[in-house]
Design a protein around this motif. Structure first.
Motif, PDB file in Angstrom:
ATOM      1  N   SER A 178       0.736  -0.935  -0.244  1.00 30.04           N
ATOM      2  CA  SER A 178       0.095  -0.015  -0.282  1.00 30.04           C
ATOM      3  C   SER A 178       1.082   1.264   0.083  1.00 30.04           C
ATOM      4  CB  SER A 178      -1.082  -0.196   0.947  1.00 30.04           C
ATOM      5  OG  SER A 178      -0.394  -0.069   2.677  1.00 30.04           O
ATOM      6  N   ARG A 179       2.160   1.436   0.331  1.00 32.97           N
ATOM      7  CA  ARG A 179       3.033   1.999   0.478  1.00 32.97           C
ATOM      8  C   ARG A 179       4.245   2.431  -0.499  1.00 32.97           C
ATOM      9  NH1 ARG A 179       4.193   4.838   5.515  1.00 32.97           N
ATOM     10  NH2 ARG A 179       2.821   4.026   6.905  1.00 32.97           N
ATOM     11  N   GLY A 180       3.316   2.049  -1.295  1.00 29.30           N
ATOM     12  CA  GLY A 180       4.484   1.518  -3.032  1.00 29.30           C
ATOM     13  C   GLY A 180       5.425   1.151  -3.163  1.00 29.30           C
ATOM     14  N   HIS A 181       5.974   0.152  -1.948  1.00 29.70           N
ATOM     15  CA  HIS A 181       7.470  -0.467  -2.830  1.00 29.70           C
ATOM     16  C   HIS A 181       6.900  -1.525  -3.429  1.00 29.70           C
ATOM     17  CE1 HIS A 181       9.368   1.577   0.987  1.00 29.70           C
ATOM     18  NE2 HIS A 181       8.314   1.352   1.530  1.00 29.70           N
ATOM     19  N   CYS A 182       8.377  -2.487  -3.190  1.00 27.96           N
ATOM     20  CA  CYS A 182       8.017  -2.752  -5.161  1.00 27.96           C
ATOM     21  C   CYS A 182       8.317  -4.454  -4.713  1.00 27.96           C
ATOM     22  CB  CYS A 182       8.569  -3.054  -6.403  1.00 27.96           C
ATOM     23  SG  CYS A 182       7.941  -0.966  -6.755  1.00 27.96           S
ATOM     24  N   ALA A 183       9.214  -4.994  -3.427  1.00 25.35           N
ATOM     25  CA  ALA A 183       9.750  -5.880  -3.844  1.00 25.35           C
ATOM     26  C   ALA A 183      10.591  -5.882  -2.100  1.00 25.35           C
ATOM     27  CB  ALA A 183      10.922  -5.879  -4.791  1.00 25.35           C
ATOM     28  N   VAL A 184      10.135  -6.885  -1.527  1.00 31.09           N
ATOM     29  CA  VAL A 184      10.802  -7.554   0.057  1.00 31.09           C
ATOM     30  C   VAL A 184      11.584  -8.720  -0.169  1.00 31.09           C
ATOM     31  CG1 VAL A 184      10.196  -8.090   2.060  1.00 31.09           C
ATOM     32  CG2 VAL A 184       8.655  -7.335   0.540  1.00 31.09           C
ATOM     33  N   ILE A 185      13.188  -8.424   0.693  1.00 40.05           N
ATOM     34  CA  ILE A 185      14.359  -9.961   0.638  1.00 40.05           C
ATOM     35  C   ILE A 185      13.666  -9.996   2.549  1.00 40.05           C
ATOM     36  CG2 ILE A 185      16.192 -10.055   0.679  1.00 40.05           C
ATOM     37  CD1 ILE A 185      16.676  -7.591  -1.437  1.00 40.05           C
ATOM     38  N   LEU A 186      13.970 -11.156   2.893  1.00 38.41           N
ATOM     39  CA  LEU A 186      14.293 -11.566   3.814  1.00 38.41           C
ATOM     40  C   LEU A 186      15.429 -12.732   3.709  1.00 38.41           C
ATOM     41  CD1 LEU A 186      12.590 -14.743   4.702  1.00 38.41           C
ATOM     42  CD2 LEU A 186      10.245 -12.818   4.708  1.00 38.41           C
ATOM     43  N   LEU A 187      15.985 -12.708   4.556  1.00 36.52           N
ATOM     44  CA  LEU A 187      16.588 -14.151   4.955  1.00 36.52           C
ATOM     45  C   LEU A 187      16.409 -15.594   6.064  1.00 36.52           C
ATOM     46  CD1 LEU A 187      20.008 -15.672   4.322  1.00 36.52           C
ATOM     47  CD2 LEU A 187      20.367 -14.332   6.128  1.00 36.52           C
ATOM     48  N   GLY A 188      16.150 -16.564   5.675  1.00 39.30           N
ATOM     49  CA  GLY A 188      14.983 -17.221   6.672  1.00 39.30           C
ATOM     50  C   GLY A 188      14.505 -18.638   6.067  1.00 39.30           C
ATOM     51  N   ASP A 189      13.968 -19.394   7.029  1.00 41.48           N
ATOM     52  CA  ASP A 189      13.211 -20.869   6.164  1.00 41.48           C
ATOM     53  C   ASP A 189      12.414 -20.528   5.328  1.00 41.48           C
ATOM     54  OD1 ASP A 189      14.814 -22.224   8.415  1.00 41.48           O
ATOM     55  OD2 ASP A 189      13.479 -21.873   9.802  1.00 41.48           O
ATOM     56  N   ALA A 190      12.802 -21.400   3.543  1.00 45.10           N
ATOM     57  CA  ALA A 190      12.484 -21.085   2.459  1.00 45.10           C
ATOM     58  C   ALA A 190      10.751 -22.557   3.193  1.00 45.10           C
ATOM     59  CB  ALA A 190      12.532 -21.939   1.379  1.00 45.10           C
ATOM     60  N   PRO A 191      10.897 -23.212   3.335  1.00 43.82           N
ATOM     61  CA  PRO A 191       9.113 -23.565   3.359  1.00 43.82           C
ATOM     62  C   PRO A 191       8.203 -22.919   4.141  1.00 43.82           C
ATOM     63  CG  PRO A 191      10.857 -24.751   4.194  1.00 43.82           C
ATOM     64  CD  PRO A 191      11.871 -23.859   3.869  1.00 43.82           C
ATOM     65  N   TYR A 192       8.296 -21.928   5.486  1.00 42.39           N
ATOM     66  CA  TYR A 192       7.593 -21.176   5.711  1.00 42.39           C
ATOM     67  C   TYR A 192       7.350 -20.287   5.118  1.00 42.39           C
ATOM     68  CZ  TYR A 192       5.669 -17.860   9.369  1.00 42.39           C
ATOM     69  OH  TYR A 192       5.119 -17.362   9.968  1.00 42.39           O
ATOM     70  N   TYR A 193       8.389 -19.905   4.599  1.00 43.11           N
ATOM     71  CA  TYR A 193       7.516 -18.028   3.562  1.00 43.11           C
ATOM     72  C   TYR A 193       7.585 -18.487   2.580  1.00 43.11           C
ATOM     73  CZ  TYR A 193       9.891 -15.614   7.644  1.00 43.11           C
ATOM     74  OH  TYR A 193      10.553 -14.936   8.736  1.00 43.11           O
ATOM     75  N   ALA A 194       7.556 -19.675   1.587  1.00 43.12           N
ATOM     76  CA  ALA A 194       6.919 -19.783   0.710  1.00 43.12           C
ATOM     77  C   ALA A 194       5.593 -19.627   0.535  1.00 43.12           C
ATOM     78  CB  ALA A 194       7.426 -21.725  -0.118  1.00 43.12           C
ATOM     79  N   ARG A 195       4.560 -19.908   1.874  1.00 43.83           N
ATOM     80  CA  ARG A 195       3.268 -19.387   1.404  1.00 43.83           C
ATOM     81  C   ARG A 195       3.002 -17.825   1.814  1.00 43.83           C
ATOM     82  NH1 ARG A 195       2.473 -21.056   7.828  1.00 43.83           N
ATOM     83  NH2 ARG A 195       4.050 -21.700   7.195  1.00 43.83           N
ATOM     84  N   PHE A 196       3.688 -17.281   1.569  1.00 46.37           N
ATOM     85  CA  PHE A 196       3.455 -15.623   1.317  1.00 46.37           C
ATOM     86  C   PHE A 196       4.120 -14.852  -0.028  1.00 46.37           C
ATOM     87  CE2 PHE A 196       4.866 -16.128   6.351  1.00 46.37           C
ATOM     88  CZ  PHE A 196       2.818 -15.887   5.780  1.00 46.37           C
TER      89      PHE A 196
END
Length: 204
Positions: A119-137
C-alpha cells in the motif's frame, strides 16, 4: 496510503486474542526482551543486522502483535535496502511468543506487513529465513541467486518476493542499507530478558 494505527484489525479465523498494530515506543523494552530470548545476545552480530545498524525502519512498517491484556507476543520490521541497485525492503527480525505459535501470530504479522508495504508503494521484499515457511507468502530464491549479503549466509535462505511483477529482474550484487539514520538510543537489558525462554523465531 494506509495508516496502521487507524486500520481496523481482523482477528485470525481461530479467534486468537491478539491484535496487530503499529509498533509504539512503549513496546521497546518488551520487544528487546523478545528478540534477546529468540535470537540470543549475539543477535546484534548476525549478518542481517549489518543492514539495520544505525538505521531507522521503513516508515509505517514496524508492527507489534499484542494480547488483549497488553502483552507483546510478536514483532516484525522492514527496512530500506538496495538489492544490487534495485530499491527493496528487507524483512526481519520476525519473532513470536511460542504460546501463540498455533494462533497464527507470525502469519498475521507477515500478511499485514506485506499488505502495508504494498500500500505504501514498495515493489520488493527480501529476507533471510526458512524457505518452507515463507513460500506460503510467495517468497522464493528465484530472483535472489545473484544477490549477496555483507557477511556469511546460507544461499538457500536468501529469499525474495516481488510486490510488483519484475521488480527484482536483473538484481545483482551486494544488498546494502539505504534507510534514514536512526535516532540515538540506549538499549535496555534485564536479567529477565536474558533468561526468557521458549520463544520461537522465523526470520533473522
Amino acid at each position: 496510503m494506509t495508516d496502521l494505527r487507524n486500520t481496523p484489525v481482523a482477528y485470525p479465523s481461530q479467534g486468537a486474542p491478539f491484535v496487530i498494530r503499529a509498533e509504539r515506543a512503549s513496546d521497546v523494552v518488551a520487544r528487546e526482551a523478545l528478540l534477546d530470548a529468540c535470537f540470543g545476545e549475539n543477535r546484534l552480530k548476525r549478518t542481517c543486522q549489518r543492514l539495520r545498524d544505525e538505521r531507522a525502519p521503513a516508515e509505517g512498517l514496524s508492527l507489534s502483535a499484542v494480547r488483549k491484556d497488553g502483552q507483546l507476543v510478536g514483532t516484525v520490521r522492514l527496512w530500506h535496502v538496495s538489492a544490487g541497485g534495485v530499491p527493496a525492503l528487507i524483512l526481519g527480525p520476525l519473532a513470536v511468543d511460542p504460546d501463540c505459535r498455533k494462533l497464527g501470530v507470525g502469519a498475521t504479522l507477515m500478511a499485514r506487513a506485506l499488505a502495508a508495504a504494498r500500500s505504501r508503494g514498495h515493489c520488493a521484499v527480501i529476507l533471510l529465513g526458512d524457505a518452507p515457511y515463507y513460500a506460503r507468502f510467495g517468497f522464493s530464491t528465484e530472483k535472489t541467486a545473484e544477490l549477496m549479503l555483507p557477511g556469511a549466509f546460507e544461499r538457500e535462505r536468501l529469499l525474495g518476493l516481488e510486490l510488483d511483477a519484475g521488480a527484482l529482474d536483473g538484481a545483482w550484487g551486494m544488498i546494502v542499507p539505504t534507510g534514514a539514520a536512526a535516532k540515538p538510543k540506549t538499549r535496555t537489558r534485564t536479567s529477565r530478558a536474558r533468561k526468557a525462554a521458549r520463544l520461537v523465531t522465523h526470520a533473522a
